[in-house]
Motif scaffolding. Structure first.
Motif, PDB file in Angstrom:
ATOM      1  N   LEU B 178       7.490   7.044  10.783  1.00 27.82           N
ATOM      2  CA  LEU B 178       6.307   6.406  10.375  1.00 27.82           C
ATOM      3  C   LEU B 178       5.364   7.577   9.642  1.00 27.82           C
ATOM      4  O   LEU B 178       4.809   7.014   8.692  1.00 27.82           O
ATOM      5  CB  LEU B 178       5.462   5.991  11.461  1.00 27.82           C
ATOM      6  N   TRP B 181       6.634   8.120   6.229  1.00 20.26           N
ATOM      7  CA  TRP B 181       6.169   7.204   5.294  1.00 20.26           C
ATOM      8  C   TRP B 181       4.593   7.503   4.896  1.00 20.26           C
ATOM      9  O   TRP B 181       4.506   7.353   3.705  1.00 20.26           O
ATOM     10  CB  TRP B 181       6.141   5.924   5.895  1.00 20.26           C
ATOM     11  N   ASP B 184       4.398   9.926   2.387  1.00 19.18           N
ATOM     12  CA  ASP B 184       5.336   9.655   1.138  1.00 19.18           C
ATOM     13  C   ASP B 184       6.326  10.658   1.436  1.00 19.18           C
ATOM     14  O   ASP B 184       6.569  11.276   0.054  1.00 19.18           O
ATOM     15  CB  ASP B 184       4.477   9.924  -0.055  1.00 19.18           C
ATOM     16  N   LEU B 187      13.312  10.824   3.581  1.00 18.69           N
ATOM     17  CA  LEU B 187      13.956  10.890   4.726  1.00 18.69           C
ATOM     18  C   LEU B 187      14.962  11.692   4.924  1.00 18.69           C
ATOM     19  O   LEU B 187      15.353  12.100   6.063  1.00 18.69           O
ATOM     20  CB  LEU B 187      14.235   9.514   5.258  1.00 18.69           C
ATOM     21  N   HIS B 213      14.373   5.717  10.925  1.00 22.12           N
ATOM     22  CA  HIS B 213      14.414   4.833   9.735  1.00 22.12           C
ATOM     23  C   HIS B 213      13.655   3.579  10.186  1.00 22.12           C
ATOM     24  O   HIS B 213      12.854   2.981   9.471  1.00 22.12           O
ATOM     25  CB  HIS B 213      15.844   4.214   9.277  1.00 22.12           C
ATOM     26  N   HIS B 216      10.044   4.365   9.817  1.00 22.34           N
ATOM     27  CA  HIS B 216       9.511   4.362   8.271  1.00 22.34           C
ATOM     28  C   HIS B 216       9.776   3.196   7.780  1.00 22.34           C
ATOM     29  O   HIS B 216       8.547   2.722   7.114  1.00 22.34           O
ATOM     30  CB  HIS B 216      10.735   5.083   7.453  1.00 22.34           C
ATOM     31  N   ALA B 217      10.311   2.149   8.366  1.00 25.63           N
ATOM     32  CA  ALA B 217      10.303   0.864   7.586  1.00 25.63           C
ATOM     33  C   ALA B 217       9.093   0.328   8.134  1.00 25.63           C
ATOM     34  O   ALA B 217       8.435  -0.738   7.592  1.00 25.63           O
ATOM     35  CB  ALA B 217      11.502  -0.019   8.301  1.00 25.63           C
ATOM     36  N   GLY B 219       6.391   1.456   8.605  1.00 21.65           N
ATOM     37  CA  GLY B 219       5.128   1.731   7.819  1.00 21.65           C
ATOM     38  C   GLY B 219       5.325   1.026   6.454  1.00 21.65           C
ATOM     39  O   GLY B 219       4.120   0.474   6.041  1.00 21.65           O
ATOM     40  N   GLU B 220       6.390   0.676   5.924  1.00 25.81           N
ATOM     41  CA  GLU B 220       6.500   0.026   4.629  1.00 25.81           C
ATOM     42  C   GLU B 220       5.901  -1.314   4.875  1.00 25.81           C
ATOM     43  O   GLU B 220       5.391  -1.945   3.890  1.00 25.81           O
ATOM     44  CB  GLU B 220       7.895  -0.064   4.296  1.00 25.81           C
ATOM     45  N   GLU B 223       2.411  -1.586   5.304  1.00 27.09           N
ATOM     46  CA  GLU B 223       1.869  -1.354   3.881  1.00 27.09           C
ATOM     47  C   GLU B 223       1.428  -2.663   3.305  1.00 27.09           C
ATOM     48  O   GLU B 223       0.325  -2.902   2.850  1.00 27.09           O
ATOM     49  CB  GLU B 223       2.756  -0.603   2.882  1.00 27.09           C
ATOM     50  N   GLN B 230      -1.787   5.519   3.872  1.00 30.97           N
ATOM     51  CA  GLN B 230      -0.959   6.479   3.033  1.00 30.97           C
ATOM     52  C   GLN B 230      -1.807   7.398   2.654  1.00 30.97           C
ATOM     53  O   GLN B 230      -2.890   7.299   2.107  1.00 30.97           O
ATOM     54  CB  GLN B 230      -0.038   5.888   2.136  1.00 30.97           C
TER      55      GLN B 230
END
Lengths: 328, 632
Positions: B178, B181, B184, B187, B213, B216-217, B219-220, B223, B230
């Motif tokens: 996270l 992400w 930016d 990974l 992962h 990170h996902a 966070g996306e 978003e 970010q």
């Protein structure tokens, strides 16, 4: 000129500052002779000592010598032996230096079995500080610091050594050239730490403390001279012997002429036997009491340690053994 | 997921020059690992950074307790970044205790990312919260993002068959995902690292990658709702070259190995485990191929004595400890001085007295280093200023030890050992080789005892003669020796000569060290801030800020504390006032009074924490009287 060195070649020009009649003179003579007999090279021999009367020893031997600080000689010697294992490194210490202030280092040195030859001059007293009781003094010893007699239990160098995991322990008397000489020879041959306890007479502060077994008149009956594989006999005519009493798990003195079959043979590799021999009061066991082969520390340090002290890598590569990035 | 307090964070992309992040959790939460990996990614991203791990003395303190909180603080941005930052602007808190401990540090309006799964009644009580801080309004002035990190992590790795407790250990990677992400980041670097690190544990390897992962996902996805901000942090304009991230302990270990390479001698490093010095032993134990051997001795005294034995034998003996252990080594240092043998003694200072604060930082062993021995026993003393600087100071310390045949003390501290920064890799070919005093030629007409003590008139270093060298047998030790013959001497006049010689030897080091320079500002003026050791970072930033505000202030930082650079007295006289900020009760100030007759203003702080930029800046404001006449 012969390349063979004599005891004299191992003697320095330094004026010796031990008291007249001190047992250290005899030890010094026997040690220098043992070095000559063993064909030792002066430049490859180093004597490392701590503090105390015994620790003056290096000044009187014409080899490399380092008179360090109280109790720490085994540690300094360990560093030296690690960086140059071909050296013959001897440590000279006393009962106060080695077993009191330096007890910890002696313990761990013996445990590691690093190739040091340690001579422990035991006179059961502090000499250089003028006569206080030491860890090997017998309880009740009257000294300036114990006017009503010392309280501490006496420490046995041999029991300490075996408890620490020593692989070589031997005993000798300062003035006994032959006994001390043969023990030194064995100590030098042992691959690993050798601890030699030398009963050394302090003529000023503890004279004749070992008289019970060193006096010529009674020596034959009071000393057991051990030889690996040989029957454990003593007495003027070897008429006494040691036998294992399996009921009490002790060594009994028996009539060796009557019952030669019951006399036990010395087995220097037997740790249990070594413990019993160390505990004997009379006779006092002398010679190589215990010896057991084990890889010396410096050998495993070099063969198994990643370094081997050979520089095969470059710092420039080691610096890059991680993520790097370039800024342009 | 809950969030509060709309603020500037609501904007999707936050452009910033720099930002301070603090990760906090239980000792077992993997916070340090997460932090060091985030640092690696930060370095590759092109930000300058400085990190500060802040962990408890207990290995695994009771879970959820405030005293068991382990934290990792990082300052990243467009540089030069020289400290881990005063107040964090982003806090990741894995449990209520971490929140409780870290909240007072957080900048008002800062972002708090909470693991809401851990906000159970039990954990709240353990942290000393009577009521849930999420409900009481005490977090209203911050941007709060409360996320079920534990459950989201477990959900992400449910197919790997890990137990709940084993699976829970992946949550640092979920959180790292996270964070990556939010900043930016790529990974792949971390994925590669996990694959190497967990190569032998395929299940953990794959679960950690999945957790990374998943975070990170998350966070996306978030978003889309603009729930989590970010950041776009300015990249730095570092000098061109090849870089790596480096901690003080890493730099020191490599510097010691480099000194061996430069001197063409092997190293025997002898030490006894102690916090915070042990990382040096661990690092050096891995540098065998560079000719480094490590010996873990039975105690501190044996460690220095074995190192002395190594130097006596012709290798470079090194020992290392922290204050209490250094105290035990004191007698042996005197032996090395008297025997005129080279030796490096590293002190990773920590909070004192006695056991003090083992994991906290302090500069309070300066007196010990300079004055702390029996007899008139001078020893050169150097201090490192930053993680990367440890490399160069180690080389310099060994250079002095071999040139003058003397023990040398290198001061670092708990903060420097663990702190990390990007570091421009040195070109080993451009670093001057280290010369040692060669053994003399055997002269049968003369006693070897005297040859061995024939000192170089300029450095007063004697020939380095080791057992094994034919014809040069000699005796040495702790007793005073004759200045010429090298034999034991109790002669009164000779002792004076030898004492003078030992003092002159250490003083002669000053002839070989560069003159003290000014880091920032004019070479004369109103106020000079003078520092030493690990306070370089905060003092540098504070002076820079003050200069930007138009204040006439200069900054100089000492590496050589004994002897001090020859021009230091003149340099200090060029200023009306000298301010010395220190993490002790004024030890450098005392030294300046003693050695130079200076009269500095002391700013002391002994809290176990590094100096902050703000407090140094306040001190500058208090003591500066003039401005440069305009905004810089």
């Amino acid at each position: 000129m012969s390349t063979e060195l004599t005891a004299k070649d191992f003697t320095t020009s330094q004026e010796i500052r031990w008291c007249p009649g001190c047992g250290d003179y005899a030890i010094l003579k026997t040690v220098t002779k043992a070095l000559a007999d063993a064909g030792a090279k002066r430049e490859n021999t180093a004597f490392i000592s701590g503090i105390g009367c015994s620790s003056r020893f290096p000044y009187y031997v014409d080899t490399y010598g380092f008179h360090t600080i109280h109790g720490r000689a085994p540690a300094v010697a360990t560093g030296l032996k690690l960086v140059n294992p071909v050296l013959d490194v001897w440590v000279v210490t006393g009962d106060g230096d080695g077993l009191s202030i330096g007890g910890n280092h002696l313990l761990h040195t013996l445990r590691r079995n690093i190739g040091l030859k340690i001579l422990l001059f035991n006179n059961e007293i502090y000499g250089l500080t003028k006569g206080q009781y030491s860890p090997t003094s017998r309880p009740g010893t009257r000294t300036p610091s114990s006017p009503r007699g010392s309280l501490d239990t006496q420490l046995s160098a041999g029991a300490f050594a075996l408890g620490a995991g020593a692989h070589f322990f031997a005993r000798a008397i300062d003035t006994d050239k032959k006994g001390l000489g043969s023990v030194l020879e064995a100590a030098q041959k042992h691959d690993g730490t050798s601890l030699v306890e030398i009963f050394q007479n302090c003529i000023v502060y503890n004279d004749n403390v070992f008289g019970a077994f060193t006096d010529k008149a009674t020596a034959a009956d009071a000393q057991l001279r051990l030889q690996h594989g040989e029957p454990m006999l003593f007495g003027a005519d070897n008429e006494k012997g040691l036998s294992l009493n399996t009921k009490t798990l002790q060594l009994d003195v028996i009539d060796a002429k009557k019952h030669p079959e019951n006399v036990m043979r010395h087995d220097a590799h037997n740790k249990i036997l070594a413990q019993m021999l160390i505990e004997l009061n009379l006779p006092v066991a002398l010679g190589v009491i215990y010896e057991n082969a084990a890889a010396p520390y410096e050998k495993t340090f070099y063969t198994e340690h990643s370094s081997h002290f050979t520089r095969t890598g470059k710092v420039a590569d080691a610096l890059r053994r991680t993520n790097t990035w370039t800024v342009t | 997921m809950r969030r509060r307090a709309p603020s500037e964070f609501m904007k999707k992309e936050h452009k910033r020059n720099s930002i301070v992040i603090r990760l906090a959790g239980d000792s077992g939460d993997g916070v340090q690992l997460m932090g060091s990996q985030f640092a690696a990614s930060t370095a590759l991203h092109g930000n300058d950074f400085s990190t500060f791990p802040d962990f408890p003395a207990e290995i695994r303190a009771p879970a959820g307790s405030t005293f068991g909180v382990s934290a990792y603080q990082m300052n990243l941005g467009g540089g030069p970044i020289t400290t881990a930052g005063d107040a964090p602007q982003v806090l990741v808190a894995f449990n209520p205790a971490a929140l409780k401990v870290s909240l007072p540090l957080l900048e008002p309006g800062g972002l708090i990312l909470l693991n809401s799964d851990s906000f159970t009644t039990r954990n709240l009580v353990k942290a000393g919260y009577a009521n849930d801080p999420r409900e009481t309004g005490e977090l209203d002035s911050y941007q709060l993002v409360a996320t079920e990190i534990s459950s989201l992590n477990l959900e992400a790795i449910k197919d790997f068959g890990l137990s709940k407790s084993d699976g829970g250990r992946c949550k640092n990677f979920w959180s790292l995902g996270l964070l990556l992400w939010m900043f930016d980041r790529d990974l792949q670097l971390i994925v590669d690292w996990i694959q190497r690190k967990f190569a032998d544990q395929p299940v953990f390897r794959d679960a950690n990658i999945a957790a990374l992962h998943s975070g990170h996902a998350f966070g996306e996805t978030a978003e889309l709702s603009a729930a989590i901000p970010q950041f776009d942090i300015e990249r730095t304009a570092l000098a061109p070259g090849e870089y790596r991230g480096i901690s003080g302990a890493e730099a020191l270990s490599l510097g010691i190995a480099a000194a061996g390479e430069l001197a063409d001698r092997n190293i025997l490093f002898c030490s006894y485990p102690i916090t915070p010095a042990s990382p040096l032993l661990h690092r050096l134990a891995q540098l065998g191929e560079l000719g480094v051997g490590t010996f873990q001795a039975e105690d501190e005294i044996a460690a220095i004595c074995a190192a002395i034995g190594a130097s006596y034998g012709g290798m470079i003996g090194v020992t290392s400890s922290s204050g209490p252990g250094i105290a035990l080594k004191t007698e042996a240092m005197g032996l090395a001085v008297n025997a005129e043998l080279p030796l490096l003694i590293v002190n990773s200072q920590r909070g004192g007295p006695s056991t003090g604060l083992p994991t906290k930082t302090e500069q309070s062993d300066l007196y010990q280093a300079i004055y702390g021995r029996n007899g008139d026993t001078p020893v050169p003393v150097l201090a490192a200023r930053s993680p990367g600087d440890c490399f160069y100071v180690a080389i310099e310390a060994v250079r002095i030890a071999l040139r003058h045949m003397t023990p040398v003390i290198l001061l670092t501290d708990g903060f420097l050992s663990n702190a990390a920064e990007p570091w421009l890799l040195p070109d080993m070919n451009t670093i001057e080789v280290i010369d040692s005093n060669p053994a003399p030629t055997v002269d049968t007409e003369r006693e070897s005892q005297a040859l061995v003590f024939e000192r170089n008139p300029e450095t007063l270093g004697r020939p380095w003669v080791a057992p094994g060298m034919p014809g040069l047998m000699h005796r040495l030790g702790g007793l005073e020796k004759d200045i010429k013959s090298g034999h034991i001497s109790y002669d009164a006049q000779n002792h004076q000569l030898m004492t003078n010689m030992r003092a002159a030897k250490v003083a002669s080091v000053a002839k070989f060290i560069p003159p003290q320079s000014i880091e920032l500002g004019e070479t004369t003026g109103d106020l000079l801030v003078l520092g030493w050791g690990s306070t370089y970072g905060p003092i540098f930033q504070a002076v820079r800020r003050a200069q930007q505000e138009g204040l006439a202030v200069s900054f100089s930082h000492l590496r050589h504390l004994n002897p001090m650079p020859a021009n230091l007295a003149d340099l200090l006289q060029g200023f009306d006032r000298v301010l010395v900020p220190e993490m002790n009760m004024g030890q450098l100030s005392t030294l300046l009074r003693d050695k130079l007759g200076a009269n500095p203003i002391t700013y002391c702080k002994v809290s176990g924490q590094p100096l902050t930029i703000n407090e140094v800046e306040q001190q500058i404001h208090m003591h500066v009287t003039s401005s440069t006449g305009g905004e810089a």
